[in-house]
Scaffold this motif. Structure first.
Motif, PDB file in Angstrom:
ATOM      1  N   TYR A 139       0.864  -1.116   0.073  1.00  0.00           N
ATOM      2  CA  TYR A 139      -0.052   0.113   0.014  1.00  0.00           C
ATOM      3  C   TYR A 139       0.872   1.105  -0.122  1.00  0.00           C
ATOM      4  O   TYR A 139       0.784   2.414  -0.799  1.00  0.00           O
ATOM      5  CB  TYR A 139      -0.986  -0.083   1.265  1.00  0.00           C
ATOM      6  CG  TYR A 139      -1.823   1.140   1.409  1.00  0.00           C
ATOM      7  CD1 TYR A 139      -2.954   1.233   0.395  1.00  0.00           C
ATOM      8  CD2 TYR A 139      -1.430   2.212   2.262  1.00  0.00           C
ATOM      9  CE1 TYR A 139      -3.638   2.505   0.532  1.00  0.00           C
ATOM     10  CE2 TYR A 139      -2.315   3.172   2.292  1.00  0.00           C
ATOM     11  CZ  TYR A 139      -3.365   3.426   1.348  1.00  0.00           C
ATOM     12  OH  TYR A 139      -4.230   4.702   1.470  1.00  0.00           O
ATOM     13  N   ARG A 140       1.919   1.260   0.887  1.00  0.00           N
ATOM     14  CA  ARG A 140       2.819   2.413   0.969  1.00  0.00           C
ATOM     15  C   ARG A 140       3.603   2.686  -0.443  1.00  0.00           C
ATOM     16  O   ARG A 140       3.663   3.592  -0.841  1.00  0.00           O
ATOM     17  CB  ARG A 140       3.867   2.120   2.145  1.00  0.00           C
ATOM     18  CG  ARG A 140       3.128   2.544   3.604  1.00  0.00           C
ATOM     19  CD  ARG A 140       4.262   2.518   4.580  1.00  0.00           C
ATOM     20  NE  ARG A 140       4.982   1.562   4.641  1.00  0.00           N
ATOM     21  CZ  ARG A 140       4.782   0.562   5.504  1.00  0.00           C
ATOM     22  NH1 ARG A 140       3.770   0.553   6.288  1.00  0.00           N
ATOM     23  NH2 ARG A 140       5.685  -0.468   5.565  1.00  0.00           N
ATOM     24  N   LYS A 141       4.070   1.587  -0.910  1.00  0.00           N
ATOM     25  CA  LYS A 141       4.706   1.657  -2.231  1.00  0.00           C
ATOM     26  C   LYS A 141       3.853   2.221  -3.508  1.00  0.00           C
ATOM     27  O   LYS A 141       4.248   2.987  -4.381  1.00  0.00           O
ATOM     28  CB  LYS A 141       5.505   0.155  -2.672  1.00  0.00           C
ATOM     29  CG  LYS A 141       5.948   0.375  -3.916  1.00  0.00           C
ATOM     30  CD  LYS A 141       6.824  -1.277  -4.103  1.00  0.00           C
ATOM     31  CE  LYS A 141       7.356  -1.077  -5.208  1.00  0.00           C
ATOM     32  NZ  LYS A 141       8.451  -0.631  -5.685  1.00  0.00           N
ATOM     33  N   GLY A 173       2.271   6.424  -7.110  1.00  0.00           N
ATOM     34  CA  GLY A 173       0.845   7.306  -7.360  1.00  0.00           C
ATOM     35  C   GLY A 173       1.473   8.810  -7.013  1.00  0.00           C
ATOM     36  O   GLY A 173       1.054   9.642  -8.098  1.00  0.00           O
ATOM     37  N   ARG A 174       1.926   8.990  -6.015  1.00  0.00           N
ATOM     38  CA  ARG A 174       2.415  10.505  -6.041  1.00  0.00           C
ATOM     39  C   ARG A 174       3.613  10.955  -6.847  1.00  0.00           C
ATOM     40  O   ARG A 174       3.617  11.844  -7.410  1.00  0.00           O
ATOM     41  CB  ARG A 174       3.258  10.520  -4.491  1.00  0.00           C
ATOM     42  CG  ARG A 174       3.604  11.965  -3.742  1.00  0.00           C
ATOM     43  CD  ARG A 174       4.138  11.992  -2.569  1.00  0.00           C
ATOM     44  NE  ARG A 174       3.081  11.751  -1.801  1.00  0.00           N
ATOM     45  CZ  ARG A 174       3.380  10.392  -0.832  1.00  0.00           C
ATOM     46  NH1 ARG A 174       4.440   9.834  -0.723  1.00  0.00           N
ATOM     47  NH2 ARG A 174       2.416  10.174   0.123  1.00  0.00           N
ATOM     48  N   GLN A 207      -7.019  11.685 -16.929  1.00  0.00           N
ATOM     49  CA  GLN A 207      -7.040  10.619 -17.907  1.00  0.00           C
ATOM     50  C   GLN A 207      -5.566  10.129 -18.038  1.00  0.00           C
ATOM     51  O   GLN A 207      -5.299   8.978 -18.219  1.00  0.00           O
ATOM     52  CB  GLN A 207      -7.435  11.296 -19.547  1.00  0.00           C
ATOM     53  CG  GLN A 207      -8.681  11.735 -19.676  1.00  0.00           C
ATOM     54  CD  GLN A 207      -8.921  12.299 -20.943  1.00  0.00           C
ATOM     55  OE1 GLN A 207      -8.135  12.630 -21.761  1.00  0.00           O
ATOM     56  NE2 GLN A 207     -10.129  12.537 -21.048  1.00  0.00           N
ATOM     57  N   GLN A 208      -4.607  11.093 -17.866  1.00  0.00           N
ATOM     58  CA  GLN A 208      -3.235  10.499 -18.022  1.00  0.00           C
ATOM     59  C   GLN A 208      -3.178   9.499 -16.588  1.00  0.00           C
ATOM     60  O   GLN A 208      -2.221   8.608 -17.213  1.00  0.00           O
ATOM     61  CB  GLN A 208      -2.286  11.687 -17.998  1.00  0.00           C
ATOM     62  CG  GLN A 208      -0.736  11.325 -18.012  1.00  0.00           C
ATOM     63  CD  GLN A 208      -0.031  12.454 -17.817  1.00  0.00           C
ATOM     64  OE1 GLN A 208      -0.431  13.666 -17.865  1.00  0.00           O
ATOM     65  NE2 GLN A 208       1.446  12.104 -17.856  1.00  0.00           N
ATOM     66  N   LEU A 209      -3.484   9.765 -15.725  1.00  0.00           N
ATOM     67  CA  LEU A 209      -3.237   9.201 -14.513  1.00  0.00           C
ATOM     68  C   LEU A 209      -4.148   7.424 -14.717  1.00  0.00           C
ATOM     69  O   LEU A 209      -3.546   6.359 -14.250  1.00  0.00           O
ATOM     70  CB  LEU A 209      -3.601   9.602 -13.206  1.00  0.00           C
ATOM     71  CG  LEU A 209      -2.684  10.777 -12.845  1.00  0.00           C
ATOM     72  CD1 LEU A 209      -3.531  11.559 -11.641  1.00  0.00           C
ATOM     73  CD2 LEU A 209      -0.981  10.271 -12.593  1.00  0.00           C
ATOM     74  N   GLU A 210      -5.205   7.649 -15.373  1.00  0.00           N
ATOM     75  CA  GLU A 210      -5.917   6.551 -15.482  1.00  0.00           C
ATOM     76  C   GLU A 210      -5.063   5.391 -16.437  1.00  0.00           C
ATOM     77  O   GLU A 210      -5.332   4.303 -16.393  1.00  0.00           O
ATOM     78  CB  GLU A 210      -7.052   6.828 -15.784  1.00  0.00           C
ATOM     79  CG  GLU A 210      -7.999   7.155 -14.714  1.00  0.00           C
ATOM     80  CD  GLU A 210      -9.525   7.866 -15.252  1.00  0.00           C
ATOM     81  OE1 GLU A 210      -9.594   7.636 -16.487  1.00  0.00           O
ATOM     82  OE2 GLU A 210     -10.248   8.289 -14.546  1.00  0.00           O
TER      83      GLU A 210
END
Length: 65
Positions: free
Chosen positions: A23-25, A30-31, A60-63
């Motif tokens: 989860y942390r990784k 994501g950050r 959109q880019q993140l998805e």
């Protein structure tokens, strides 16, 4: 008897510790992805693009990454 209980307790905690690490990784990754979008967003703002449009493009880019 207590050593068996202690070992069982440690085994039960293993999946949680792996989950927590994953989860942390995932949050860190994501950050990092989000931080990579900042220069692009700044450039788009400087070019006068609408903020809502920029947010949608970042989503959109993140998805798709």
């Amino acid at each position: 008897m207590s050593s068996v209980c202690d070992e069982a307790e440690q085994v039960i905690k293993l999946p949680n510790s792996y989950f927590d690490r994953g989860y942390r990784k995932g949050k860190e990754e994501g950050r990092e992805e989000l931080l990579q979008t900042i220069p692009t967003a700044i450039k788009m703002l400087q070019e006068g693009m609408d903020l809502q449009f920029i947010v949608e493009k970042i989503k959109q880019q993140l998805e798709h990454s």
